[in-house]
Design a protein around this motif. Structure first.
Motif, mmCIF file in Angstrom:
data_model
loop_
_atom_site.group_PDB
_atom_site.id
_atom_site.type_symbol
_atom_site.label_atom_id
_atom_site.label_comp_id
_atom_site.label_asym_id
_atom_site.label_seq_id
_atom_site.Cartn_x
_atom_site.Cartn_y
_atom_site.Cartn_z
ATOM 1 N N UNK A 1 61.851 3.535 35.673
ATOM 2 C CA UNK A 1 61.305 4.354 34.580
ATOM 3 C C UNK A 1 60.067 5.132 35.037
ATOM 4 N N UNK A 2 59.141 4.433 35.709
ATOM 5 C CA UNK A 2 57.909 5.084 36.165
ATOM 6 C C UNK A 2 58.229 6.188 37.173
ATOM 7 N N UNK A 3 59.187 5.903 38.068
ATOM 8 C CA UNK A 3 59.574 6.905 39.071
ATOM 9 C C UNK A 3 60.155 8.138 38.398
ATOM 10 N N UNK A 4 60.981 7.920 37.368
ATOM 11 C CA UNK A 4 61.591 9.052 36.666
ATOM 12 C C UNK A 4 60.534 9.854 35.918
ATOM 13 N N UNK A 5 59.569 9.169 35.300
ATOM 14 C CA UNK A 5 58.491 9.871 34.595
ATOM 15 C C UNK A 5 57.703 10.751 35.565
ATOM 16 N N UNK A 6 57.330 10.182 36.705
ATOM 17 C CA UNK A 6 56.567 10.951 37.695
ATOM 18 C C UNK A 6 57.381 12.124 38.231
ATOM 19 N N UNK A 7 58.660 11.885 38.525
ATOM 20 C CA UNK A 7 59.508 12.944 39.075
ATOM 21 C C UNK A 7 59.673 14.088 38.092
ATOM 22 N N UNK A 8 59.984 13.757 36.846
ATOM 23 C CA UNK A 8 60.173 14.795 35.833
ATOM 24 C C UNK A 8 58.863 15.525 35.557
ATOM 25 N N UNK A 9 57.758 14.808 35.510
ATOM 26 C CA UNK A 9 56.458 15.435 35.253
ATOM 27 C C UNK A 9 56.128 16.450 36.339
ATOM 28 N N UNK A 10 56.331 16.050 37.600
ATOM 29 C CA UNK A 10 55.993 16.950 38.714
ATOM 30 C C UNK A 10 56.933 18.153 38.745
ATOM 31 N N UNK A 11 58.234 17.920 38.601
ATOM 32 C CA UNK A 11 59.190 19.026 38.663
ATOM 33 C C UNK A 11 59.010 19.984 37.491
ATOM 34 N N UNK A 12 58.874 19.435 36.280
ATOM 35 C CA UNK A 12 58.692 20.284 35.101
ATOM 36 C C UNK A 12 57.376 21.046 35.185
ATOM 37 N N UNK A 13 56.305 20.363 35.624
ATOM 38 C CA UNK A 13 55.012 21.026 35.760
ATOM 39 C C UNK A 13 55.037 22.115 36.809
ATOM 40 N N UNK A 14 55.743 21.867 37.899
ATOM 41 C CA UNK A 14 55.833 22.873 38.964
ATOM 42 C C UNK A 14 56.572 24.115 38.474
ATOM 43 N N UNK A 15 57.701 23.924 37.825
ATOM 44 C CA UNK A 15 58.485 25.056 37.330
ATOM 45 C C UNK A 15 57.714 25.848 36.275
ATOM 46 N N UNK A 16 57.154 25.117 35.288
ATOM 47 C CA UNK A 16 56.421 25.795 34.217
ATOM 48 C C UNK A 16 55.148 26.442 34.751
ATOM 49 N N UNK A 17 54.441 25.732 35.647
ATOM 50 C CA UNK A 17 53.196 26.263 36.187
ATOM 51 C C UNK A 17 53.393 27.531 36.980
ATOM 52 N N UNK A 18 54.443 27.596 37.785
ATOM 53 C CA UNK A 18 54.707 28.804 38.570
ATOM 54 C C UNK A 18 55.037 29.989 37.658
ATOM 55 N N UNK A 19 55.843 29.731 36.637
ATOM 56 C CA UNK A 19 56.222 30.805 35.718
ATOM 57 C C UNK A 19 55.015 31.328 34.947
ATOM 58 N N UNK A 20 54.213 30.422 34.416
ATOM 59 C CA UNK A 20 53.059 30.843 33.610
ATOM 60 C C UNK A 20 51.964 31.437 34.487
ATOM 61 N N UNK A 21 51.863 30.987 35.742
ATOM 62 C CA UNK A 21 50.881 31.579 36.658
ATOM 63 C C UNK A 21 51.169 33.060 36.872
ATOM 64 N N UNK A 22 52.444 33.401 37.013
ATOM 65 C CA UNK A 22 52.812 34.809 37.152
ATOM 66 C C UNK A 22 52.447 35.593 35.900
ATOM 67 N N UNK A 23 52.624 34.965 34.745
ATOM 68 C CA UNK A 23 52.263 35.618 33.486
ATOM 69 C C UNK A 23 50.750 35.798 33.375
ATOM 70 N N UNK A 24 49.989 34.788 33.799
ATOM 71 C CA UNK A 24 48.533 34.888 33.794
ATOM 72 C C UNK A 24 48.040 36.026 34.675
ATOM 73 N N UNK A 25 48.709 36.211 35.791
ATOM 74 C CA UNK A 25 48.264 37.208 36.767
ATOM 75 C C UNK A 25 48.223 38.618 36.174
ATOM 76 N N UNK A 26 49.083 38.872 35.197
ATOM 77 C CA UNK A 26 49.139 40.220 34.618
ATOM 78 C C UNK A 26 48.548 40.283 33.205
ATOM 79 N N UNK A 27 48.044 39.154 32.698
ATOM 80 C CA UNK A 27 47.497 39.152 31.333
ATOM 81 C C UNK A 27 46.018 38.765 31.312
ATOM 82 N N UNK A 28 45.709 37.484 31.516
ATOM 83 C CA UNK A 28 44.325 37.026 31.371
ATOM 84 C C UNK A 28 43.454 37.278 32.602
ATOM 85 N N UNK A 29 44.049 37.211 33.804
ATOM 86 C CA UNK A 29 43.249 37.398 35.020
ATOM 87 C C UNK A 29 42.544 38.750 35.066
#
Length: 251
Positions: A1-29
């Motif tokens: 369970x702990x391994x799955x939580x960590x894996x999903x957290x890292x993968x989901x955060x990486x995917x969402x973070x990369x997408x939103x970082x690109x959005x930040x680059x053209x909006x708030x930055x």
């Protein structure tokens, strides 16, 4: 369970973070860069400034100023250079934030014995944004460099109180059917705002109001997008990993 939580957290955060970082680059930055020109100009003139957290990676180093005597403490600020370095550091901060959001969603849903799927994780993500984004912003709007601000510790305490109370009140209101409990939850939602957020005695900002308002609106929109994309990614990845685990065990 702990391994799955960590894996999903890292993968989901990486995917969402990369997408939103690109959005930040053209909006708030671009707005942050524009605000820093005002801040730099005022520093050149010797005007007192109060730095505000903007989501950019910064390091403050305290030092003693020999010209002003041993008791005088100044401050040097390090931040990534404009361009690729700044974009990379800001993206890392956004990815780290998204990983934290994903872990928070999973922890809350597992503790509440909630089924983890796309629809439910999106609902929890909306509540996460309301508790940790919108509710605190009603008292302390996102700030640009050069904005007037109260003491950092006071703002942090009020933000924490508001986020925790709002999250708890939303949970009770949505999960408990008793009328008296829901009434108490509504009162709890109002409590931090009745207390009031800390603000400086002289709220004059060194940044034009139009830029500050635009930044506040975009920041909230970006944070909402980060919560929603993270929630969606968690809702997709968690069942997928569960199916893979089941298949591996059966094999």
């Amino acid at each position: 369970m702990i391994t799955r939580v960590l894996t999903v957290s890292v993968l989901a955060g990486l995917l969402a973070g990369l997408l939103i970082s690109a959005l930040q680059h053209v909006t708030t930055t671009p707005l942050i860069l524009k605000a820093e020109t005002y801040e730099a100009a005022l520093r050149m003139q010797g005007a007192p400034m109060q730095a505000a957290f903007t989501g950019e990676a910064r390091i403050h180093l305290a030092h003693n100023d020999p010209k002003a005597g041993a008791d005088h403490t100044g401050e040097h600020e390090w931040k990534p250079q404009d361009g690729l370095q700044r974009t990379a550091f800001t993206s890392l901060v956004t990815i780290g934030t998204a990983i934290g959001f994903a872990a928070l969603l999973l922890a809350g849903m597992i503790a509440a014995n909630e089924q983890i799927d796309q629809r439910r994780t999106l609902a929890w993500a909306i509540c996460g944004f309301l508790a940790f984004g919108l509710a605190p912003a009603m008292g302390l709007a996102p700030e640009l460099p050069g904005a007037a601000a109260a003491e950092l510790q006071q703002r942090q305490l009020w933000w924490l109180l508001t986020a925790v109370v709002t999250a708890g009140a939303l949970f009770v209101f949505l999960r408990v059917e008793a009328s008296w409990a829901r009434a108490l939850a509504v009162l709890a939602l109002l409590l931090p705002h009745l207390i009031g957020a800390p603000h400086p005695a002289a709220p004059e900002s060194k940044v034009p109001a139009e830029i500050a308002a635009h930044f506040a609106a975009l920041s909230l929109a970006i944070q909402a997008a980060l919560w929603l994309v993270t929630g969606f990614a968690v809702g997709v990845l968690w069942p997928w990993l569960a199916r893979r685990s089941t298949t591996a065990v059966a094999a």
